[in-house]
Write a protein that holds these residues in place. Structure first.
Motif, short mmCIF file in Angstrom:
data_model
loop_
_atom_site.label_atom_id
_atom_site.label_comp_id
_atom_site.label_asym_id
_atom_site.label_seq_id
_atom_site.Cartn_x
_atom_site.Cartn_y
_atom_site.Cartn_z
N ILE A 210 0.93 -1.31 0.14
CA ILE A 210 -0.02 -0.16 0.18
C ILE A 210 0.88 1.24 0.24
CG2 ILE A 210 -1.57 1.28 1.36
CD1 ILE A 210 -2.66 -1.40 2.33
N LYS A 211 1.93 1.07 0.88
CA LYS A 211 2.76 2.37 0.85
C LYS A 211 3.61 2.53 -0.33
CE LYS A 211 3.12 3.40 5.71
NZ LYS A 211 1.82 4.31 5.49
N ALA A 212 4.00 1.40 -0.87
CA ALA A 212 4.98 1.45 -2.07
C ALA A 212 4.16 1.93 -3.18
CB ALA A 212 5.69 0.00 -2.40
N PHE A 213 3.03 1.72 -3.33
CA PHE A 213 2.29 2.16 -4.59
C PHE A 213 1.29 3.43 -4.09
CE2 PHE A 213 3.08 -2.22 -5.87
CZ PHE A 213 3.13 -2.02 -7.12
N GLY A 214 1.82 3.86 -2.95
CA GLY A 214 1.01 4.97 -2.67
C GLY A 214 -0.48 5.08 -2.73
N ARG A 215 -0.93 3.82 -2.03
CA ARG A 215 -2.38 3.75 -2.38
C ARG A 215 -3.09 3.88 -0.78
NH1 ARG A 215 -3.13 2.94 -7.67
NH2 ARG A 215 -5.36 3.29 -6.90
N GLY A 216 -2.23 4.54 0.15
CA GLY A 216 -2.76 4.94 1.48
C GLY A 216 -4.16 5.43 1.38
N SER A 217 -4.48 6.49 0.45
CA SER A 217 -5.69 7.43 0.60
C SER A 217 -6.85 6.54 -0.04
CB SER A 217 -5.60 8.66 -0.21
OG SER A 217 -5.08 8.29 -1.63
N ASP A 218 -6.32 5.50 -1.01
CA ASP A 218 -7.61 4.54 -1.62
C ASP A 218 -8.02 3.70 -0.53
OD1 ASP A 218 -7.44 5.93 -4.04
OD2 ASP A 218 -6.29 4.21 -5.07
N MET A 219 -6.80 3.23 0.31
CA MET A 219 -7.57 2.28 1.19
C MET A 219 -8.28 3.04 2.39
SD MET A 219 -6.52 -0.63 0.56
CE MET A 219 -6.67 -1.89 2.17
N LEU A 220 -7.90 4.05 2.59
CA LEU A 220 -8.42 5.17 3.45
C LEU A 220 -10.15 5.20 2.76
CD1 LEU A 220 -8.44 6.44 6.16
CD2 LEU A 220 -7.76 8.61 5.18
N ARG A 221 -10.18 5.41 1.80
CA ARG A 221 -11.46 5.68 1.28
C ARG A 221 -12.43 4.40 1.29
NH1 ARG A 221 -9.37 9.76 -2.00
NH2 ARG A 221 -8.70 7.89 -3.72
N ARG A 222 -11.74 3.27 1.12
CA ARG A 222 -12.30 2.19 1.15
C ARG A 222 -12.86 1.72 2.35
NH1 ARG A 222 -9.43 -3.52 -0.24
NH2 ARG A 222 -11.12 -4.71 0.63
N PHE A 223 -11.95 2.15 3.23
CA PHE A 223 -12.26 1.74 4.89
C PHE A 223 -13.47 2.69 5.23
CE2 PHE A 223 -11.95 2.56 9.25
CZ PHE A 223 -11.91 1.42 9.72
N GLU A 224 -13.22 4.02 4.73
CA GLU A 224 -14.41 4.85 5.21
C GLU A 224 -15.60 4.35 4.59
OE1 GLU A 224 -12.01 9.08 5.88
OE2 GLU A 224 -12.92 8.78 4.01
N LYS A 225 -15.74 3.79 3.48
CA LYS A 225 -17.15 3.56 2.98
C LYS A 225 -17.43 2.28 3.55
CE LYS A 225 -18.45 1.32 -1.49
NZ LYS A 225 -17.91 0.12 -1.56
#
Ligand SMILES: Nc1ncnc2c1ncn2[C@@H]1O[C@H](COP(=O)(O)OP(=O)(O)OP(=O)(O)O)[C@@H](O)[C@H]1O
Ligand SMILES: [Mg+2]
Length: 578
Positions: A210-225
């Motif tokens: 997640i960090k390497a691909f800079g997907r932190g904010s995507d994961m956060l959005r998924r979590f928030e959803k």
């Protein structure tokens, strides 16, 4: 109202029946104490108070204090023992669930999100424990309270008791309606909790990617959803419960107003004493607690029921990969393995991953498996220890169909290492001994030497260093070497090594290969390899193409005769060099 849950899980309380008996006994005894209190109040009002004799108050006071103390002590005993019993039950249920998960085949875990299993093992079992341990006891006490109070009310004044009885009708009706509405919500809330857990779990295990691909904010959005969906479901359940609760508070108050009116009239008319009216109202107040709790217990019952359904979905699943009745215990295998017309499809999938595979490994032979990525090498290797069963044909060990051997004796013959070297949060030693708890110090040393895992001695606590998820961080190559040491420990007759050297450097690889060569001499081995150099260890090579063995022979034969083989090796040699 969750009676099926009770029937299903009550047997778990059987070993703790003494605690349950104490709990039930003290519950009933405290009810008796509580029931006596309004009678004392009545006696005080109709006796010393009405006749203005203050001296006679003292014995009543002592009696009241005694009853209150008894109720206190008994309530404590009830809660304490029911807590002890229900937590013991919860631990047993969780152990059973976990043991069941362990017994399920790999394909089950392929299809289940781990978060859903986690939420079942933690939250759902907890819900059932709370219901059986507190909710159920409370319900029993409540029903008894209700019956006792009703009897006392009838004794005090039948007419007022009738009014109260009529007020109870809408309560029962409400409970019934609530039960239907709440059930589907409870199920959706619990499923959603599983989804939220899955996201958390995946972000914890996949944090690097997640960090390497800079997907932190995507994961956060998924979590928030997912978290928002959970919140909305929870709000819906609150809305349904709040509606019920409000009415449960409102109805008794209406009843109280009616009793004051009718009772007051009765006292004026002289049909009822003041003490009698006060006692009557005290009894009504005794019902307040249970009434408040009713909504809570009903919702708890529904939650316990859906939790039980969710647990059942897992517990009902039976593993197909088990030792058959009358299966043979293979004590000492010679290590002859044959694949006879083996075909394989992943459970639930239509696609053939392997088809018409025939292989014959003589004892002591090392067979290398080579093929393009996705050609089915790992799948083929996992059939040998029966991580999956073949879909057609059969695999035999010493002439016995693998399915006719006991699983434990089959797996005791096989040492395995997979592409992805999983280590557990435990010491190096415990990780190594996983499959062979009986192996001695000398065998551990030998296994470490073969796997070129001398680095273990440089770890801060040597063999006792904790590794794995919450332990000392090892490199990919170090992990692979430990996994390899684990596979060869205890000198199994059969080795299944799925690309065991992919992450070690070329120099270490050469050293391991040299040590492996001596190990492989005595055992039958299935070796999935990518690097050309490892092929030197193999007696024969099988080339897998589209799930079939397209060529079989020695390394040199294949090099000469099969263009695809040459192409694959050239490509892989290039990868190693680059
Ligand atoms: N658990 C699974 N469920 C369904 N299909 C799967 C599963 N595991 C693998 N497959 C499919 O089976 C095929 C063979 O996979 P396999 O892992 O055996 O390939 P492989 O030869 O080991 O590849 P690699 O060289 O990349 O390790 C692939 O098409 C893959 O998508
Ligand atoms: Mg593979």
């Amino acid at each position: 109202m969750g009676f099926s849950v009770v029937r299903r899980y009550l047997p778990y309380l059987r070993p703790y029946w003494r605690l349950v008996a104490i709990s039930g006994g003290s519950g009933l005894a405290s009810l008796v104490a509580a029931t006596l209190i309004p009678l004392v109040i009545k006696a005080v009002i109709d006796g010393p108070v009405t006749h203005r004799r203050p001296g006679e108050l003292w014995p009543f006071l002592a009696l009241l204090l005694g009853l209150a103390a008894a109720e206190f002590g008994l309530t404590f005993a009830r809660r304490h023992t029911s807590g002890l019993a229900s937590f013991a039950m919860e631990a047993d249920m969780r152990n059973e669930f976990y043991a069941h998960l362990q017994g399920l085949q790999v394909s089950f875990h392929d299809n289940w999100q781990s978060g859903q299993l986690l939420s079942r093992c933690v939250a759902d079992i907890n819900t059932i424990r709370r219901y059986i341990g507190f909710g159920l006891v409370f319900m029993i006490v409540m029903v008894c309270t209700f019956l006792v109070v009703l009897a006392m009310l009838v004794r005090l004044d039948p007419l007022l008791a009738l009014v109260t009885g009529i007020a109870a009708v809408p309560v029962v009706w409400l409970g019934h309606r609530f039960h239907r509405e709440y059930r589907s919500i409870a199920r959706r809330v619990q499923d959603q909790q599983g989804d939220v857990t899955t996201v958390i779990e995946e972000s914890a295990t996949g944090v690097r990617i997640i960090k390497a691909f800079g997907r932190g904010s995507d994961m956060l959005r998924r979590f928030e959803k997912e978290a928002r969906a959970l919140r909305e479901l929870n709000l819906e359940s609150v809305r349904v419960r709040a509606g019920l609760w409000t009415l449960l508070v409102y109805i008794p108050n209406l009843n109280l107003a009616a009793i004051l009116l009718l009772g007051g009239y009765g006292v004026i008319q002289g049909q009822l004493t003041i003490g009698g009216l006060v006692a009557f109202i005290s009894y009504l107040f005794m019902l307040n607690g249970p009434m408040d709790a009713l909504g809570w217990i009903l919702s708890m019952g529904e939650e316990a029921r859906t939790a039980s359904d969710r647990l059942e979905e897992v517990l009902r699943t039976q593993s197909d990969i088990v030792s058959r009745p009358g299966a043979l215990r293979l004590e000492e295998s010679s290590g002859r393995i044959r694949f006879e017309g083996v075909g394989f499809r992943y459970p639930g999938s239509e696609e053939w991953i392997l088809r018409h595979v025939d292989l014959d490994l003589v004892p002591g032979e090392t067979l290398a498996i080579v093929g393009r990525t996705g050609s089915g090498k790992t799948t083929l290797a996992s059939l040998v220890p029966r991580l999956y069963d073949v879909s057609e044909g059969r695999i035999t060990l010493d002439g016995h169909d693998l399915r006719e051997l006991t699983l434990s004796s089959l797996r005791a013959q096989i040492g395995m290492a997979f592409e992805d070297p999983i280590l557990f949060s435990a010491s190096v030693r415990e990780n190594l001994l996983m499959g062979r708890p009986e192996a001695g110090e000398e065998q551990i040393r030998r296994a470490l030497a073969i796997a070129q895992a001398g680095f273990v001695d440089d770890l801060p606590w040597g063999l006792e260093t904790r590794v794995g998820e919450q332990g000392y961080s090892l490199s990919g190559g170090q992990r692979q070497r430990l996994a390899l040491a684990r596979a060869v420990l205890g000198s199994p007759r059969v080795l299944v090594l799925d690309d065991p050297l992919s992450s070690v450097d070329v120099h270490t690889e050469a050293l391991i290969e040299k040590a492996l060569a001596s190990v492989l001499r005595g055992v039958t081995a299935l070796l999935v390899v990518h690097r050309p150099s490892t092929l030197a260890l193999a007696d024969r090579v099988a080339l897998i193409e589209d799930g079939r063995v397209s060529a079989l022979g020695t390394h040199h034969q294949l090099l000469e005769e099969v263009p695809l083989y040459r192409a694959l090796l050239a490509q892989q040699a290039e990868e190693v060099a680059s």
